[in-house]
Design an enzyme around this catalytic site. Sequence first.
Site, mmCIF file in Angstrom:
data_model
loop_
_atom_site.group_PDB
_atom_site.id
_atom_site.type_symbol
_atom_site.label_atom_id
_atom_site.label_comp_id
_atom_site.label_asym_id
_atom_site.label_seq_id
_atom_site.Cartn_x
_atom_site.Cartn_y
_atom_site.Cartn_z
ATOM 1 N N THR A 154 -18.429 -30.747 -2.809
ATOM 2 C CA THR A 154 -17.045 -31.087 -3.166
ATOM 3 C C THR A 154 -17.005 -31.588 -4.604
ATOM 4 O OG1 THR A 154 -16.501 -31.574 -0.886
ATOM 5 C CG2 THR A 154 -15.063 -32.543 -2.546
ATOM 6 N N HIS A 178 -7.828 -31.115 -1.989
ATOM 7 C CA HIS A 178 -8.264 -32.183 -1.079
ATOM 8 C C HIS A 178 -7.083 -32.704 -0.246
ATOM 9 C CE1 HIS A 178 -12.161 -34.588 -0.935
ATOM 10 N NE2 HIS A 178 -11.447 -35.229 -0.043
ATOM 11 N N ARG A 219 -5.003 -35.537 -1.728
ATOM 12 C CA ARG A 219 -5.521 -36.906 -1.655
ATOM 13 C C ARG A 219 -6.205 -37.355 -2.936
ATOM 14 N NH1 ARG A 219 -5.965 -38.301 3.788
ATOM 15 N NH2 ARG A 219 -7.945 -39.387 3.726
ATOM 16 N N ASP A 235 -7.668 -24.150 1.105
ATOM 17 C CA ASP A 235 -7.140 -25.060 2.122
ATOM 18 C C ASP A 235 -6.016 -25.873 1.526
ATOM 19 O OD1 ASP A 235 -8.000 -27.558 0.967
ATOM 20 O OD2 ASP A 235 -9.955 -27.380 1.902
ATOM 21 N N TYR A 287 -21.506 -34.727 -1.585
ATOM 22 C CA TYR A 287 -21.092 -35.144 -2.920
ATOM 23 C C TYR A 287 -22.349 -35.260 -3.777
ATOM 24 C CZ TYR A 287 -16.639 -36.388 -0.719
ATOM 25 O OH TYR A 287 -15.449 -36.353 -0.050
ATOM 26 N N ARG A 342 -5.825 -31.696 8.280
ATOM 27 C CA ARG A 342 -5.026 -32.513 9.212
ATOM 28 C C ARG A 342 -4.605 -31.712 10.437
ATOM 29 N NH1 ARG A 342 -3.453 -33.561 3.973
ATOM 30 N NH2 ARG A 342 -3.510 -35.708 3.227
HETATM 31 C C1 LIG Z 1 -8.695 -37.928 6.651
HETATM 32 C C2 LIG Z 1 -9.299 -36.908 5.733
HETATM 33 C C3 LIG Z 1 -10.628 -37.044 5.339
HETATM 34 C C4 LIG Z 1 -11.217 -36.083 4.493
HETATM 35 N N1 LIG Z 1 -12.537 -36.204 4.164
HETATM 36 C C5 LIG Z 1 -13.120 -35.271 3.364
HETATM 37 C C6 LIG Z 1 -14.507 -35.349 3.024
HETATM 38 O O1 LIG Z 1 -15.218 -36.246 3.461
HETATM 39 N N2 LIG Z 1 -15.015 -34.381 2.211
HETATM 40 C C7 LIG Z 1 -14.255 -33.354 1.723
HETATM 41 O O2 LIG Z 1 -14.754 -32.521 0.980
HETATM 42 N N3 LIG Z 1 -12.948 -33.244 2.048
HETATM 43 C C8 LIG Z 1 -12.364 -34.169 2.852
HETATM 44 N N4 LIG Z 1 -11.031 -34.045 3.179
HETATM 45 C C9 LIG Z 1 -10.261 -32.878 2.688
HETATM 46 C C10 LIG Z 1 -10.307 -31.723 3.681
HETATM 47 O O3 LIG Z 1 -11.583 -31.157 3.794
HETATM 48 C C11 LIG Z 1 -9.320 -30.603 3.270
HETATM 49 O O4 LIG Z 1 -9.619 -30.202 1.951
HETATM 50 C C12 LIG Z 1 -7.860 -31.044 3.355
HETATM 51 O O5 LIG Z 1 -7.654 -31.900 4.454
HETATM 52 C C13 LIG Z 1 -6.944 -29.832 3.462
HETATM 53 O O6 LIG Z 1 -5.603 -30.218 3.503
HETATM 54 P P1 LIG Z 1 -4.742 -30.349 4.848
HETATM 55 O O7 LIG Z 1 -5.158 -31.653 5.495
HETATM 56 O O8 LIG Z 1 -3.350 -30.364 4.359
HETATM 57 O O9 LIG Z 1 -5.092 -29.168 5.706
HETATM 58 C C14 LIG Z 1 -10.437 -35.004 4.014
HETATM 59 C C15 LIG Z 1 -9.096 -34.873 4.418
HETATM 60 C C16 LIG Z 1 -8.523 -35.801 5.278
HETATM 61 C C17 LIG Z 1 -7.094 -35.624 5.706
#
Ligand SMILES: Cc1cc2nc3c(=O)[nH]c(=O)nc-3n(C[C@H](O)[C@H](O)[C@H](O)COP(=O)(O)O)c2cc1C
Length: 381
Positions: A158, A278, A281, A309, A132, A333
């Site tokens: 990101t 993301h 999220r 993704d 970040y 996930r």
């Molecule tokens: C528990 C969790 C933690 C994550 N932490 C990060 C992170 O630290 N940095 C980041 O760029 N993306 C983070 N992501 C996003 C993932 O890299 C990815 O973009 C996302 O999980 C894709 O969607 P999906 O879980 O439906 O496959 C996180 C996702 C989850 C579920």
Amino acid sequence: MRLNQCQNFHDFRRMARQRLPGPIFNYIDGAADDETTYRRNTQAFEACDLVPDVLRGVAQVDMSVSVMGQKLALPVYCSPTALQRLFHHDGERAVAAAAGKFGTMFGVSSLGTVSLEEARKISGGPQVYQFYFHKDRGLNRDMMARAKKAGVQVMMLTVDSITGGNRERDKRTGFAIPFRLNLAGIAQFAIKPAWAVNYVTHERFRLPQLDGHVDMGGGAMSISRYFTDMLDPAMSWDDVAAMVKEWGGQFCLKGIMSVEDARRAVDIGCTGIVLSNHGGRQLDGSRSAFDQLAEIVDAVGDRIDVMMDGGVQRGTHVLKALALGAKAVGLGRYYLFPLAAAGQPGVERALDLMRIEIERAMKLMGCRSVSDLQRRHLRFR
Ligand SMILES: Cc1cc2nc3c(=O)[nH]c(=O)nc-3n(C[C@H](O)[C@H](O)[C@H](O)COP(=O)(O)O)c2cc1C
């Protein structure tokens, strides 16, 4: 449920739910606001049909791809995610080792719980370092220098998390790092003693990428304050252009969604972009990356590697994204639930099931290599 009974994403999710304390399961499983985007991410694939070719001599299929200068044996990679040792005590070590075995790429997050250097030693495969943008420009420079020294191949900035998403499940359970659980949350931990024993009998939980900046003891800085106090919401394209130049290698932006931004990424010299919301999220109501893919590939696909993704649960989802022009597809996930369920063997089983599904689906589509997958193989409803 046992690991060898898990056949798909839903089975792993169920097994993870059985094993994890509620607040941790919900941290992984949850998303922002009404979780509309989270649901939409997978639904988007279902609104697209595959139109197979037959009689194409598919005894052998080649699933490999080249992306960001890396050769991957599979067209999927493990997207960077935070706090993995909270889900299983091996955390990033398990994911790095499993990705290496399957000849694919994995990401270590700035909020990772194993150092990027240690992960680099574990996996023979290409490694992404996800970071970040901090207000402290010195910290940004130090991080890049550290990643370069460790031999990280791909930098991934990101750009969709300039502030934290509204994760209401976490608010309900009191999930925060350091833990600040409410009574219901504490009760959830009490009924999963196996997880708790594992957690306290393994090495102390740390964020080694941010050592000296985020204090896990609860004193200096929590993760939510990390987002609000340390990250720079004023980050601009000029700032990123300077970083791309300084890195001087493979550099991608994760969280690009508009054609305008994709073009800017090309202009400042990025070598890749990941279309992503993301995992739903951050900005709820955001379009799914899959729905946005064709437009972006058409605009910049000949000048930059486009990845995506979000919501990927099946080999056929991956094929659909590749047919639209994605160079590779990120898993979130999809590997996190298996990690939580069973550590490295869990991630390996999930990647193996994905490999088998992609191979089978390519044969059934009449495609011998990823480049055989074309838009004419898709129809949107
Ligand atoms: C528990 C969790 C933690 C994550 N932490 C990060 C992170 O630290 N940095 C980041 O760029 N993306 C983070 N992501 C996003 C993932 O890299 C990815 O973009 C996302 O999980 C894709 O969607 P999906 O879980 O439906 O496959 C996180 C996702 C989850 C579920």
